[in-house]
Design an enzyme around this catalytic site. Structure first.
Site, PDB file in Angstrom:
ATOM      1  N   ASP A 151       0.967  -1.285  -0.014  1.00 45.85           N
ATOM      2  CA  ASP A 151      -0.088   0.062   0.025  1.00 45.85           C
ATOM      3  C   ASP A 151       0.987   1.373  -0.101  1.00 45.85           C
ATOM      4  OD1 ASP A 151      -2.472   1.427   0.065  1.00 45.85           O
ATOM      5  OD2 ASP A 151      -2.357   1.760   2.188  1.00 45.85           O
TER       6      ASP A 151
ATOM      7  N   SER B 189      -6.620   5.356  -0.264  1.00 49.38           N
ATOM      8  CA  SER B 189      -6.947   4.021  -0.802  1.00 49.38           C
ATOM      9  C   SER B 189      -8.321   3.851  -0.740  1.00 49.38           C
ATOM     10  CB  SER B 189      -6.027   2.946   0.086  1.00 49.38           C
ATOM     11  OG  SER B 189      -4.626   2.867  -0.095  1.00 49.38           O
TER      12      SER B 189
ATOM     13  N   GLN C 168      -5.079  -2.148  -7.133  1.00 52.74           N
ATOM     14  CA  GLN C 168      -5.814  -0.939  -6.320  1.00 52.74           C
ATOM     15  C   GLN C 168      -6.341   0.178  -7.005  1.00 52.74           C
ATOM     16  OE1 GLN C 168      -3.272   1.812  -3.382  1.00 52.74           O
ATOM     17  NE2 GLN C 168      -3.881   0.381  -2.104  1.00 52.74           N
TER      18      GLN C 168
END
Length: 294
Positions: free
Chosen positions: A210, A235, A285
């Site tokens: 991430d 995110s 993502q």
């Protein structure tokens, strides 16, 4: 490997959740560079919680997650695990992370009993050796004058002290105003050796995944990111597939690109390879990508 020898120990402590009940766990947060819990931390802790309810002979092969609300770094996070299914080959778990009585994160994870099957993979792209690239401590100070707050350099170094992460090319904050191909590569490994527990390596790769995946979106538009102040981002969801065994304490190449951005959102997709060329992980993502309004 690291200028913060205790940072990895702190991160491992962070992932060592307290078991409150059979399927309820509690975790805490570490210092962050923004006033919310780092998404990779929540994802890694949720995967730890799920994995601790699964037989040891089954390894994680995929996860799908949504970030629902910003996490409060000053409050504990409770992870509730739902044992969705225990089959002969696959085990499925659902985890909800809760703070202040509200869900902040949702994870579905699947675990599989090891078995043989058909084999093929995409070829590893070319990349320079990680030892030839600057460390974070060598690179970040070069861009301090571009950050809204120069203290971000120190905070980033502390927050990423558990990971040796090296950019192949300049990061977004080093390419402000100069759009380039929406692709980014970094090498990473933990700043110290780990035990042989496969779940631990999967969770640490989840944690790191991430950190930089949305970089390629910013590169396409010559934006530097939140540290420069020209983008507000977060995110939204995250998915990973674990294809082959790997160690997070050995060099992994994170090859990232963005096929699209629109509607205030951007998509990043990536492949993570071991140094010897094995495709270990695929990642996708979507993130919130907004430009500040006057």
């Amino acid at each position: 490997m690291s200028e913060e020898p205790g940072a990895l120990e702190d991160l491992l402590d962070l992932l060592d959740l307290e078991r409150i009940e059979r399927d309820i766990f509690r975790g805490v947060s570490r210092s962050a560079v923004v006033p919310r819990v780092f998404g990779g931390q929540v994802a890694a802790q949720a995967l730890v919680a799920a994995g601790r309810t699964v037989p040891e002979d089954r390894g994680a092969h995929s996860l799908h997650a949504y970030f629902l609300r910003p996490g409060d770094p000053g409050a504990p996070i409770v992870y509730n695990v739902d044992r969705i299914r225990d089959g002969r080959s696959f085990t499925t778990r659902r985890v909800v992370a809760v703070q202040h009585g509200q869900p902040i994160f949702h994870l579905s994870a699947s675990f599989q009993l090891a078995e043989e099957g058909l084999e093929h993979q995409a070829r590893m792209p070319d990349a320079p050796d990680p030892e030839t690239l600057p460390t974070a401590a060598e690179m970040l100070p070069r861009y301090a004058d571009r950050f809204v707050d120069p203290s971000v350099v120190d905070r980033l170094l502390v927050a990423r002290g558990a990971v040796d992460l090296r950019y192949v090319d300049a990061p977004p904050y080093g390419s402000v105003g100069a759009p380039r191909e929406p692709r980014s590569q970094v090498w990473f490994r933990t700043a110290g050796k780990l035990s042989d527990d496969p779940l631990l390596h999967v969770c640490l790769a989840t944690y790191v995944s991430d950190m930089t995946l949305l970089d390629s979106i910013l590169l396409a538009h010559g934006r530097g990111g939140w540290a420069v102040g020209d983008v507000v981002g977060a995110s939204l969801d995250h998915a990973m597939w674990f294809h082959r065994p790997f160690r997070a304490d050995e060099w992994l190449l994170y090859d990232q690109e963005s096929p699209s951005s629109s509607g205030g959102r951007g998509l990043g997709q990536a492949r993570i390879y071991t140094r010897d060329g094995a495709l270990a992980i695929s990642v996708i993502q979507e993130g919130l990508i907004r430009t500040p309004r006057d």
